[in-house]
Design an enzyme around this catalytic site. Sequence first.
Site, PDB file in Angstrom:
ATOM      1  N   HIS A 208       0.865  -1.178   0.000  1.00 56.27           N
ATOM      2  CA  HIS A 208       0.000   0.000   0.000  1.00 56.27           C
ATOM      3  C   HIS A 208       0.907   1.234   0.000  1.00 56.27           C
ATOM      4  O   HIS A 208       1.574   1.520   0.997  1.00 56.27           O
ATOM      5  CB  HIS A 208      -0.917   0.015   1.215  1.00 56.27           C
ATOM      6  CG  HIS A 208      -1.915  -1.092   1.223  1.00 56.27           C
ATOM      7  ND1 HIS A 208      -2.370  -1.692   2.382  1.00 56.27           N
ATOM      8  CD2 HIS A 208      -2.545  -1.724   0.207  1.00 56.27           C
ATOM      9  CE1 HIS A 208      -3.239  -2.639   2.065  1.00 56.27           C
ATOM     10  NE2 HIS A 208      -3.358  -2.674   0.751  1.00 56.27           N
TER      11      HIS A 208
ATOM     12  N   GLU B 106       1.332   3.952   2.854  1.00 59.83           N
ATOM     13  CA  GLU B 106       1.741   3.517   4.190  1.00 59.83           C
ATOM     14  C   GLU B 106       3.263   3.604   4.301  1.00 59.83           C
ATOM     15  O   GLU B 106       3.977   2.609   4.407  1.00 59.83           O
ATOM     16  CB  GLU B 106       1.200   2.110   4.461  1.00 59.83           C
ATOM     17  CG  GLU B 106      -0.323   2.089   4.501  1.00 59.83           C
ATOM     18  CD  GLU B 106      -0.941   0.698   4.581  1.00 59.83           C
ATOM     19  OE1 GLU B 106      -0.168  -0.289   4.691  1.00 59.83           O
ATOM     20  OE2 GLU B 106      -2.174   0.588   4.513  1.00 59.83           O
TER      21      GLU B 106
ATOM     22  N   HIS C  14       2.978  -2.975   7.184  1.00 63.05           N
ATOM     23  CA  HIS C  14       1.893  -2.064   6.805  1.00 63.05           C
ATOM     24  C   HIS C  14       1.825  -0.876   7.761  1.00 63.05           C
ATOM     25  O   HIS C  14       2.469  -0.852   8.810  1.00 63.05           O
ATOM     26  CB  HIS C  14       0.547  -2.796   6.852  1.00 63.05           C
ATOM     27  CG  HIS C  14       0.295  -3.705   5.696  1.00 63.05           C
ATOM     28  ND1 HIS C  14      -0.577  -3.398   4.684  1.00 63.05           N
ATOM     29  CD2 HIS C  14       0.819  -4.917   5.385  1.00 63.05           C
ATOM     30  CE1 HIS C  14      -0.591  -4.374   3.796  1.00 63.05           C
ATOM     31  NE2 HIS C  14       0.245  -5.312   4.201  1.00 63.05           N
TER      32      HIS C  14
ATOM     33  N   GLU D 259       1.446  -4.186  11.648  1.00 61.06           N
ATOM     34  CA  GLU D 259       0.767  -2.909  11.469  1.00 61.06           C
ATOM     35  C   GLU D 259       1.383  -1.856  12.390  1.00 61.06           C
ATOM     36  O   GLU D 259       1.495  -2.078  13.594  1.00 61.06           O
ATOM     37  CB  GLU D 259      -0.724  -3.042  11.791  1.00 61.06           C
ATOM     38  CG  GLU D 259      -1.487  -3.993  10.894  1.00 61.06           C
ATOM     39  CD  GLU D 259      -1.917  -3.342   9.591  1.00 61.06           C
ATOM     40  OE1 GLU D 259      -1.613  -2.141   9.399  1.00 61.06           O
ATOM     41  OE2 GLU D 259      -2.559  -4.024   8.779  1.00 61.06           O
TER      42      GLU D 259
END
Length: 589
Positions: free
Chosen positions: A336, A339, A432, A506
């Site tokens: 992504h 990010e 991420h 994350e």
Amino acid sequence: FVAEDLEQCAFFTDSICDQLFPRTKQIVLSYDSGRWVPRLREPRNLYGISPAGHLSLIRWPHQCEVIRDRIEHIDWIPREPEPLYQPTGLELEPLYQYPREGTVVYLADEANEESCFMYSRVGGSYPSKQVIAQDWDNTLNFEARFESGNLQKVVKVSEFEYQLTLRTDLYTNRHTQWYYFRVTNTQAGMPYRFTIVNFTKPTSLYNHGMRPLLYSEVDAKIHRVGWQRTGDEIKYYKNNLGQDGHQYFSLTWTFQFPHDRDTCYFAHCYPYTYSNLQDYLAAISRDPVKSTFCKIRILCHSLARNIVYVLTITSPSESGKEAKHKAAVILTARVHPGETNSSWIMKGFLDYILGNSGDARLLRDTFVFKVVPMLNPDGVIVGNYRCSLVGQDLNRNYKSDLKESFPSVWYTRNMIRRVMEERDILLYCDLHGHSRKENVFMYGCDGGEQAEMPCLHQRIFPLMMSKNCPDKFSFPDCNFKVQKSKEGTGRVVMWKMGIRNSYTLEATFCGSKLGNREGTHFNTEDLESIGYHFCDALLDYCDPDKSKYYLCLKELEEMVKQQAKTNSENLNCDSDASVTDAILDKDSR
């Protein structure tokens, strides 16, 4: 027919073909005995980058307007963690102003006029015109047509108030969250207000105290100060702009520029561009020590024909081949593009694993690391938040067989399959950033019926991470449920391929709620430290002395028992299976 004619003809032919399709073969003409002899050469993607560190030029979608400036920022860490914004309850909610009610001062060409990606060109398309204010005016001048920049339109509402519209991900009408743009013609000490009007997510970390980032070129040059948090009267709210059944949300904040006639940048998170990665890899390739145990190769080319790199990191054996007894560890990042925090974590990991410490050497002696540091270079280059140039989320397409549409995830999956044929894979982790939760945490996968104690062994590595990084990593925020909507993610696909320890790591865009870092933003040093702690947890996990491993396992068993007791009292349910399900069901992404 002289060599110059041949060269011009080849250049012309290549320039036409280059716009239509990527090359799959290369023809080299050698002059031999008075004539030109054609021969085939292997495609360039079978080679690594050159020892001199020469890296390919960046390719943009052909319709993207790009300015010639290369944007560079200094590295800087604030002396003290920067505090979150504390809402007062008096923050204003400016209404959306239609363009006729203000003055358009910036308008980028609409890159989504074509319905799909066609072809790319080196450097993109240089602009012929731009809607900006005059130099003699006190109006701010905006620009975002640089690598990773994102800004579509700016309307001047009043003397010091501006309404900003972000460009959606290319070839979509959605995914507006990442922003990165430049401002000039500033006035110091004046109360400016910026309002971004076309966010689509109903919740945001900006309502939890997150501040935008500001970079001043004057501060960088004179004071060696880089990115810093800015903003007051920060509010994220539903606005009055409804369109085609979509509801939009605004982010508004006030601030003061630090200097007159300064050049400043604003960003959602610390930028990390494709050029930053290329510079980093070039430095590795030039290093006489690091280049002996870190081999940089071309995994594939993206849709726009930008290189997707893969690194193999391990101590070289006497035979020059990777020892078969070594297990593999796979890390990927930046699927992504918005990010960017995942790239800073990746940088921290690479800094550590390529270092000369005894622990780094031990890890290289023990494992073969396969690292894909930027899975979506096209999205990073054009300033997308989530998608590639097919307008799709690559992290929902790891099961796809459409190699031409999703080359980076297709080749990553196949690379991992080849590694599995050669050696065991201890762990897979995809890095991420998270837009709604604080802290750092992991998503894993259920143990299922194969595990001796379902769901517990897969939790050991995240628990070790939390112990090594207690002020940033939150084990209670971790989740291990496999949702149907996530079956196309790298984490789930690799787990189903047979990798038991398969994770998504994350990291929040905001900051921590833990320990002495509670109520503060993460900076790049904090993010890089997560990469270091990942290596520490890996050392603990694989320590021949298994005492830490079994202590963590015992702690997890106690957690399940305590949860069972709580659920039994509150829900009259004392089934171990039900308890496990209750643990797994909470707060999954």
